[in-house]
Write a protein that holds these residues in place. Structure first.
Motif, short mmCIF file in Angstrom:
data_model
loop_
_atom_site.label_atom_id
_atom_site.label_comp_id
_atom_site.label_asym_id
_atom_site.label_seq_id
_atom_site.Cartn_x
_atom_site.Cartn_y
_atom_site.Cartn_z
N PHE A 109 0.83 -1.21 0.00
CA PHE A 109 0.00 0.00 0.00
C PHE A 109 0.87 1.26 0.00
O PHE A 109 0.63 2.20 -0.79
N LYS A 110 1.85 1.30 0.86
CA LYS A 110 2.70 2.49 0.99
C LYS A 110 3.44 2.78 -0.31
O LYS A 110 3.51 3.94 -0.76
N GLU A 111 4.00 1.73 -0.93
CA GLU A 111 4.75 1.92 -2.17
C GLU A 111 3.84 2.42 -3.30
O GLU A 111 4.23 3.28 -4.09
N VAL A 112 2.63 1.87 -3.36
CA VAL A 112 1.70 2.25 -4.43
C VAL A 112 1.23 3.69 -4.25
O VAL A 112 1.24 4.49 -5.19
N THR A 113 0.81 4.04 -3.05
CA THR A 113 0.32 5.41 -2.82
C THR A 113 1.45 6.44 -2.97
O THR A 113 1.19 7.57 -3.42
N SER A 114 2.66 6.05 -2.62
CA SER A 114 3.80 6.97 -2.79
C SER A 114 4.12 7.19 -4.26
O SER A 114 4.66 8.24 -4.63
N ALA A 115 3.80 6.19 -5.09
CA ALA A 115 4.06 6.30 -6.53
C ALA A 115 3.01 7.16 -7.24
O ALA A 115 3.20 7.53 -8.40
N LEU A 116 1.92 7.46 -6.55
CA LEU A 116 0.85 8.28 -7.13
C LEU A 116 0.96 9.72 -6.65
O LEU A 116 1.29 9.98 -5.49
N TRP A 117 0.65 10.66 -7.53
CA TRP A 117 0.54 12.06 -7.11
C TRP A 117 -0.72 12.21 -6.25
O TRP A 117 -1.69 11.47 -6.43
N PRO A 118 -0.73 13.18 -5.33
CA PRO A 118 -1.98 13.48 -4.62
C PRO A 118 -3.08 13.79 -5.62
O PRO A 118 -2.84 14.41 -6.66
N PHE A 119 -4.28 13.36 -5.32
CA PHE A 119 -5.41 13.55 -6.23
C PHE A 119 -5.85 15.01 -6.19
O PHE A 119 -6.05 15.58 -5.12
N SER A 120 -5.99 15.61 -7.37
CA SER A 120 -6.45 16.98 -7.49
C SER A 120 -7.95 16.95 -7.77
O SER A 120 -8.37 16.61 -8.88
N LEU A 121 -8.76 17.32 -6.77
CA LEU A 121 -10.21 17.18 -6.86
C LEU A 121 -10.88 18.50 -7.24
O LEU A 121 -10.29 19.57 -7.12
N ASN A 122 -12.11 18.39 -7.70
CA ASN A 122 -12.90 19.57 -8.06
C ASN A 122 -13.61 20.12 -6.82
O ASN A 122 -13.95 19.37 -5.90
N LYS A 123 -13.85 21.43 -6.84
CA LYS A 123 -14.62 22.02 -5.75
C LYS A 123 -16.08 21.64 -5.92
O LYS A 123 -16.68 21.89 -6.97
N PRO A 124 -16.69 21.02 -4.90
CA PRO A 124 -18.09 20.59 -5.04
C PRO A 124 -19.06 21.75 -4.90
O PRO A 124 -18.88 22.63 -4.06
N GLU A 125 -20.08 21.75 -5.73
CA GLU A 125 -21.07 22.82 -5.67
C GLU A 125 -21.92 22.69 -4.40
O GLU A 125 -22.42 21.62 -4.08
N GLY A 126 -22.06 23.80 -3.68
CA GLY A 126 -22.88 23.81 -2.48
C GLY A 126 -22.27 23.11 -1.29
O GLY A 126 -22.95 22.91 -0.28
N GLU A 127 -21.01 22.72 -1.39
CA GLU A 127 -20.34 22.02 -0.30
C GLU A 127 -19.05 22.76 0.06
O GLU A 127 -18.58 23.61 -0.67
N LEU A 128 -18.50 22.42 1.22
CA LEU A 128 -17.20 22.93 1.66
C LEU A 128 -17.13 24.45 1.58
O LEU A 128 -16.47 25.02 0.71
N GLN A 129 -17.81 25.10 2.50
CA GLN A 129 -17.84 26.56 2.55
C GLN A 129 -16.67 27.14 3.33
O GLN A 129 -16.62 28.34 3.57
#
Length: 246
Positions: A199-219
């Motif tokens: 798990f550690k090796e795989v997640t380290s090989a991936l860039w952090p996920f760049s997510l979209n801002k959700p509409e009406g959420e996370l104010q």
């Protein structure tokens, strides 16, 4: 015999009026453009020149953030199970100038350098302690298999020679992770979803996920989710948020 002068070309009055109107419009647009440029330069200059009270305010805000960080560390959090087999997905939801450098360092250690970056982590003691310290700036929970798969397929990027490489070629995946018997994108999904031995090796090989801002959420509220805010542990409700951000 004197040469006759050529008659002047006749231009209809409606064309002359239109031409004059176009010239006036062009001059007006030019003036508006110059005003906008002047305003932008003035604003940039004002932002560049910071007053002493701005530094004092920022210092006090950061020191208050440090005090709250220490208080959060002392509190007990029985709502999050500490285990080496439980998968969490963490999303950074806010935090910029008001953060103390110690808080920023913790977020960077979690690989959450930007707002709306997300990472997969294991809910072990080490990670849970970090999440408690940065709780106002993150939200997290237990992702289901559907969201794990969709995140990896839609947003997954391999880190190869400091470059972002989309997960579109299994040959590239095999070259990067083949030594861990991971040769295709479904192997990545399985390793992360089941919190496999690599798990550690795989997640380290991936860039952090760049997510979209959700509409009406996370104010941007730092109140915990259970009290009607955005931050902290959402448990299984993180899946509702991820479906809007992916």
């Amino acid at each position: 015999m004197a040469e006759e002068e050529a008659p002047l070309a006749y231009i209809p009055e409606v064309i002359l009026k239109k031409r004059k109107s176009n010239e006036e419009w062009a001059l007006k647009r030019k003036a508006q453009y110059e005003d906008r440029q002047s305003a932008l330069k003035k604003k940039a200059k004002q932002e560049f020149i910071r007053m002493p009270e701005d530094f004092i305010k920022q210092y006090r805000t950061r020191e208050l953030d440090l005090i709250k960080l220490k208080q959060r560390t002392k509190r007990k959090r029985p709502d999050l199970t500490v285990t080496d087999t439980k998968l969490l997905f963490v999303v950074r939801i806010n935090g910029k100038k008001e953060m103390h450098p110690r808080t920023r360092k913790l977020l960077y250690n979690l690989r959450l350098r930007k707002v709306f970056n997300g990472v997969f982590v294991i809910a072990n003691k080490f990670i849970v302690e970090k999440l408690e310290k940065v709780e106002p700036y993150v939200t997290y929970g237990y992702p289901n298999l559907k969201n794990v798969r969709e995140l990896i397929y839609k947003k997954g990027l391999l880190k190869i020679d400091k470059q972002r490489v989309p997960l579109t070629d299994n040959n590239i995946i095999e070259q990067a992770l083949g030594k861990y018997d991971i040769i295709c994108i479904e192997d990545i999904v399985h390793e992360i979803a089941t919190v496999g031995p690599h798990f550690k090796e795989v997640t380290s090989a991936l860039w952090p996920f760049s997510l979209n801002k959700p509409e009406g959420e996370l104010q941007g509220t730092k109140i915990v989710f259970k009290r009607g805010g955005d931050a902290g542990n959402r448990e299984d409700h993180i899946n509702e948020l991820l479906s809007k951000m992916n």
